[in-house]
Design a protein around this motif. Sequence first.
Motif, PDB file in Angstrom:
ATOM      1  N   SER A  34     170.091  85.265  72.339  1.00 45.02           N
ATOM      2  CA  SER A  34     170.489  85.689  70.993  1.00 45.02           C
ATOM      3  C   SER A  34     171.382  86.929  71.051  1.00 45.02           C
ATOM      4  O   SER A  34     172.248  87.114  70.194  1.00 45.02           O
ATOM      5  N   ILE A  35     171.181  87.750  72.068  1.00 42.20           N
ATOM      6  CA  ILE A  35     172.011  88.948  72.224  1.00 42.20           C
ATOM      7  C   ILE A  35     173.339  88.603  72.894  1.00 42.20           C
ATOM      8  O   ILE A  35     174.398  89.082  72.500  1.00 42.20           O
ATOM      9  N   ASN A  36     173.273  87.724  73.923  1.00 44.37           N
ATOM     10  CA  ASN A  36     174.480  87.367  74.668  1.00 44.37           C
ATOM     11  C   ASN A  36     174.470  85.867  74.934  1.00 44.37           C
ATOM     12  O   ASN A  36     173.863  85.405  75.905  1.00 44.37           O
ATOM     13  N   PRO A  37     175.143  85.061  74.103  1.00 45.77           N
ATOM     14  CA  PRO A  37     175.151  83.601  74.277  1.00 45.77           C
ATOM     15  C   PRO A  37     175.836  83.145  75.555  1.00 45.77           C
ATOM     16  O   PRO A  37     175.734  81.955  75.903  1.00 45.77           O
ATOM     17  N   ASN A  38     176.512  84.031  76.276  1.00 46.67           N
ATOM     18  CA  ASN A  38     177.201  83.632  77.495  1.00 46.67           C
ATOM     19  C   ASN A  38     176.267  83.596  78.712  1.00 46.67           C
ATOM     20  O   ASN A  38     176.637  83.070  79.766  1.00 46.67           O
ATOM     21  N   LEU A  39     175.078  84.127  78.594  1.00 52.01           N
ATOM     22  CA  LEU A  39     174.168  84.226  79.744  1.00 52.01           C
ATOM     23  C   LEU A  39     173.822  82.874  80.373  1.00 52.01           C
ATOM     24  O   LEU A  39     173.711  82.786  81.599  1.00 52.01           O
ATOM     25  N   PRO A  40     173.623  81.789  79.605  1.00 52.41           N
ATOM     26  CA  PRO A  40     173.284  80.511  80.243  1.00 52.41           C
ATOM     27  C   PRO A  40     174.383  79.966  81.151  1.00 52.41           C
ATOM     28  O   PRO A  40     174.131  79.029  81.921  1.00 52.41           O
ATOM     29  N   HIS A  41     175.597  80.543  81.089  1.00 52.20           N
ATOM     30  CA  HIS A  41     176.720  80.012  81.866  1.00 52.20           C
ATOM     31  C   HIS A  41     177.053  80.874  83.080  1.00 52.20           C
ATOM     32  O   HIS A  41     178.084  80.672  83.720  1.00 52.20           O
ATOM     33  N   ILE A  42     176.195  81.812  83.424  1.00 58.83           N
ATOM     34  CA  ILE A  42     176.425  82.688  84.574  1.00 58.83           C
ATOM     35  C   ILE A  42     175.661  82.141  85.767  1.00 58.83           C
ATOM     36  O   ILE A  42     174.442  81.939  85.702  1.00 58.83           O
ATOM     37  N   GLN A  43     176.392  81.900  86.877  1.00 59.31           N
ATOM     38  CA  GLN A  43     175.783  81.354  88.078  1.00 59.31           C
ATOM     39  C   GLN A  43     175.165  82.457  88.928  1.00 59.31           C
ATOM     40  O   GLN A  43     175.615  83.606  88.914  1.00 59.31           O
ATOM     41  N   ASP A  44     174.116  82.064  89.691  1.00 62.29           N
ATOM     42  CA  ASP A  44     173.515  83.015  90.621  1.00 62.29           C
ATOM     43  C   ASP A  44     174.141  82.858  92.004  1.00 62.29           C
ATOM     44  O   ASP A  44     175.162  82.166  92.162  1.00 62.29           O
ATOM     45  N   GLY A  45     173.544  83.475  93.010  1.00 59.78           N
ATOM     46  CA  GLY A  45     174.116  83.458  94.348  1.00 59.78           C
ATOM     47  C   GLY A  45     174.175  82.081  94.976  1.00 59.78           C
ATOM     48  O   GLY A  45     174.989  81.823  95.867  1.00 59.78           O
ATOM     49  N   LYS A  68     169.569  73.081  75.340  1.00 62.98           N
ATOM     50  CA  LYS A  68     170.112  73.109  73.991  1.00 62.98           C
ATOM     51  C   LYS A  68     171.210  74.175  73.838  1.00 62.98           C
ATOM     52  O   LYS A  68     172.217  73.947  73.148  1.00 62.98           O
ATOM     53  N   VAL A  69     171.031  75.325  74.486  1.00 61.83           N
ATOM     54  CA  VAL A  69     171.966  76.433  74.267  1.00 61.83           C
ATOM     55  C   VAL A  69     173.063  76.499  75.326  1.00 61.83           C
ATOM     56  O   VAL A  69     174.006  77.297  75.202  1.00 61.83           O
ATOM     57  N   THR A  70     172.944  75.682  76.392  1.00 63.89           N
ATOM     58  CA  THR A  70     173.995  75.653  77.414  1.00 63.89           C
ATOM     59  C   THR A  70     175.072  74.676  76.979  1.00 63.89           C
ATOM     60  O   THR A  70     174.805  73.485  76.782  1.00 63.89           O
ATOM     61  N   ARG A  71     176.299  75.157  76.836  1.00 62.64           N
ATOM     62  CA  ARG A  71     177.386  74.345  76.291  1.00 62.64           C
ATOM     63  C   ARG A  71     178.041  73.502  77.380  1.00 62.64           C
ATOM     64  O   ARG A  71     178.046  73.843  78.561  1.00 62.64           O
ATOM     65  N   ASP A  72     178.618  72.355  76.920  1.00 61.57           N
ATOM     66  CA  ASP A  72     179.284  71.436  77.848  1.00 61.57           C
ATOM     67  C   ASP A  72     180.726  71.832  78.141  1.00 61.57           C
ATOM     68  O   ASP A  72     181.278  71.464  79.178  1.00 61.57           O
ATOM     69  N   ASP A  73     181.331  72.574  77.203  1.00 62.01           N
ATOM     70  CA  ASP A  73     182.776  72.820  77.302  1.00 62.01           C
ATOM     71  C   ASP A  73     183.115  74.082  78.089  1.00 62.01           C
ATOM     72  O   ASP A  73     184.275  74.493  78.123  1.00 62.01           O
ATOM     73  N   VAL A  74     182.128  74.735  78.699  1.00 63.34           N
ATOM     74  CA  VAL A  74     182.376  75.945  79.482  1.00 63.34           C
ATOM     75  C   VAL A  74     182.513  75.559  80.949  1.00 63.34           C
ATOM     76  O   VAL A  74     181.707  74.783  81.477  1.00 63.34           O
ATOM     77  N   GLN A  75     183.506  76.089  81.612  1.00 62.27           N
ATOM     78  CA  GLN A  75     183.740  75.808  83.026  1.00 62.27           C
ATOM     79  C   GLN A  75     183.415  77.025  83.885  1.00 62.27           C
ATOM     80  O   GLN A  75     183.782  78.148  83.506  1.00 62.27           O
TER      81      GLN A  75
END
Length: 529
Positions: A34-45, A68-75
């Motif tokens: 809710s604070i940062n919607p971009n977090l689900p798209h950050i890869q780990d090591g 549900k919150v991870t988007r399909d259109d993000v690369q």
Amino acid sequence: MSPEDLEIANQSKVTALTIAAAIGNTDAAKLLVSINPNLPHIQDGDEGFPVHRAAQSGHKETLVYLLKVTRDDVQPSPFENNSGVWLLRQIIFVGFYDLAADQVQRHPKLATLEGVPPMKLENVPNNSIRGDIENPANNSQAPIWSSFQHFRGGNFLRPVCGAVRQKLHRALWDLIDSLVPQVKHIRQMKFMHGEALRLVKLLCTEAERLDPQKAANIFADPLFQAVSHGIPEIIENILVSFPIAVQFRDNEGRNIIERAVLYRRHNVFNLIYRMNRQTKHALAEDLDRFQTNILHLAGILAPQDQHNLVSSAALQMQRELQWFKEVEKLVPSIYRDARNYEGKTPRMVFTDKHKELVKEGEKWMKDTANSCSVVAALIATVVFAAAITVPGGTNGDSGFPVFSSEKAFVIFAVSDALSLFSSTAAILMFLSILTARYAGDNFLQALPKRLIMGLLTLFISITTMMIAFSATLYLVFGNDETWILTSVAASACLLVILFVYLQFSLLVDMFSSIYGHGIVGQRSEEPLC
């Protein structure tokens, strides 16, 4: 803390959301996203996304939220290419087949990606889609109010009643679930079974659209793994989607029916009866690269896990003979004397491979017969003595028993006689087992039938002995008191129930193995290919 601060990772390139996903903290994950919607798209090591870690750890609630919150259109996308296959296989591995099927519906290409196809079964539990459980109805029922908006006038009664029935049905199951928690677990297993089948059908549907060579590469490994693990549902779906798969051969040149016989998978072997005549004959008459036919494979000792399905070495030997006889019906008579690369016929292979099992079966049979014959002899001795020294003694003038006019005495006399006769019969049956000829084929019918008769007559002798004992106590000490009769009868019943409890499973196994459907079971009439 600013939204950008939440993207800070530690030395392993792991963010706070990844940690929340790994430990299954859904509330923390919701707060972070809710604070940062971009977090689900950050890869780990390891190039994994938070949704991968939730799937890996088996936290379904967190996984559902992140899907549900991870988007399909993000690369790069977690749902495409190897990352998507990795995610799908992790979801399958933890048993969330409903989510896996939804993923395949949303991203059909995952079913056909080369390299690590999700249809491989090494990560799927063996019992995931086995058994005869049917696909349950969807548990999510629509609210009752939704039934009104589509109907007018007199037609509203049926849908209203249907909705009420659905509501009551769900309330009843909720009550049962709360009272018996195991029921909820069984319903969940049934639901997941249906979802697993849905997933398999989706994967097959996508794979069959490829050119034949690519489809064959995808179907081959799952087909043979399904045979080895005894999962006919997967095999059926593959053969329906890709009929030419029936001609596949494994590394030893064996087809699916030969492999089913080798691994003793009766539910897979039964599929041959649903195939057309030409296909059936082709599979049954095939040879592997060692010039071994299907009857030779039936002569090889079954894997250890199949032996554990029955309770004794004698029943294991019986089951092996049943397999051999069943396969023998399929092949032409010339195959029964055919020789493999070692120059052995199927019967020679069977005899050689089952030497130790015959010895174990003989030892088990004789030990069981010895133990039971001792018990039967003791019962015969006791009831014979009871017949001579009748309860209450005899009348000194007439010589007749004192209680000869009592109904309980008649019960004593009849049950004592039955106990003596049945215990003597049990002794004779167990003696015939001890003196029997322990050839391999005798384990198929003769020896098990004798053991069944011995156990049944022993059960009758124990039951009638306890009835005679209860009647004696009532005659001597009862004084027409009902509570004495009730307590004595209850005590006698407990002993009989104890014997049944200890020997019932063995009797059931014996009866089903001889008088049941055998290894074939009930055959489906639905044609397969």
